[in-house]
Write a protein that holds these residues in place. Structure first.
Motif: not given
Length: 259
Positions: A85-93, A126-135, A137-145
């Motif tokens: 809502e604040a930024h429209g995307k998630i580059d990294c979790l 697990f939950l953080g990955m689950k919900f961030a990954l769905s975002v 995947e739609k973006q086509g990019y991202g990083s999780i640490i």
């Protein structure tokens, strides 16, 4: 000289940091904001989390705070949605929230305490990955640490539940890295040894109270704990384009503890 591949700049990136009220999480949030990222500060402790956000803004950074229990699905979805809502995307979790186990032999671990360790340290990741990954995947990019631990690659005496939770984090990291490697999403984990945080400050007293003194602890080969900022530097690298060819990496940042 050949120009470097990838960039350490985080300008314009949107990064979520859980467990950001102190320690590695706060140090990482401050560093990421300082190098241009818009940071979502997530923690169960609202007062300390808001303090991290205040520090970010004081240094000229940008961010929001979301109070959350990372072991609860609704809370995790809330910090994901607030970020979008604040930024429209998630580059990294940066999945960093975690708690330490009370030192004790396995047979003496209270079942409720075991559940809490697993729920925060493993289910929260697990939950953080689950919900961030769905975002992502739609973006086509991202990083999780993910924050694992040296106990994610070896056992530690009197910490069986904690060891199990961190082994689980390593497993989730590798599994997700494999599943999403062709989707533009990288998943890596850091494994700190001893870090000078509020958690480690309580360890000597816990050892004294438990009556256990594991022969492996402490074995700080550098003669000191790491400072949270030293871990934050590794997090900033993994969140950057400079680590673009890294996924599924389980990175020891332990001062030689596991040698």
């Amino acid at each position: 000289m050949t120009a470097p591949v990838g960039s350490l700049s985080h300008a314009g990136k949107v990064i979520i940091v859980t467990g950001a009220a102190g320690g590695i999480g706060r140090a990482s949030a401050l560093l990421l904001a300082a190098v241009g990222a818009k940071v979502t500060v997530v923690d169960f402790n609202e007062e300390a989390g808001q303090e991290t956000l205040r520090m970010i803004k004081e240094q000229g950074g940008e961010g929001i705070f979301v109070q959350a229990d990372v072991s609860k699905s609704a809370d995790v979805q809330r910090y994901i949605e607030a970020t979008l809502e604040a930024h429209g995307k998630i580059d990294c979790l940066f999945n960093n929230a975690g708690i330490i186990q009370n030192f004790s032999l396995l047979q003496d671990i209270d079942e409720e305490h075991f559940d809490r360790i697993i729920n925060v340290n493993l289910k929260g990741v697990f939950l953080g990955m689950k919900f961030a990954l769905s975002v992502m995947e739609k973006q086509g990019y991202g990083s999780i640490i993910n924050t694992a631990s040296t106990t994610g690659v070896r056992a530690e005496h009197s910490l069986a539940a904690y060891t199990a939770s961190k082994h689980g984090v390593v497993g989730l990291t590798k599994g997700a890295a494999l599943e999403y490697v062709k989707k533009g999403i990288r998943v890596n984990a850091i494994c700190p040894g001893g870090v000078a945080t509020g958690i480690t400050a309580s360890v000597p007293q816990q050892l004294q109270e438990s009556g256990y003194l594991p022969e492996e602890f402490p074995n700080m080969r550098m003669g000191r704990y790491a400072e949270p900022e030293e871990l934050a530097n590794v997090v900033a690298f993994l969140a950057s384009d400079a680590s673009s060819y890294m996924t599924g990496s389980i990175i020891l940042v332990d001062g030689g503890l596991t040698l």
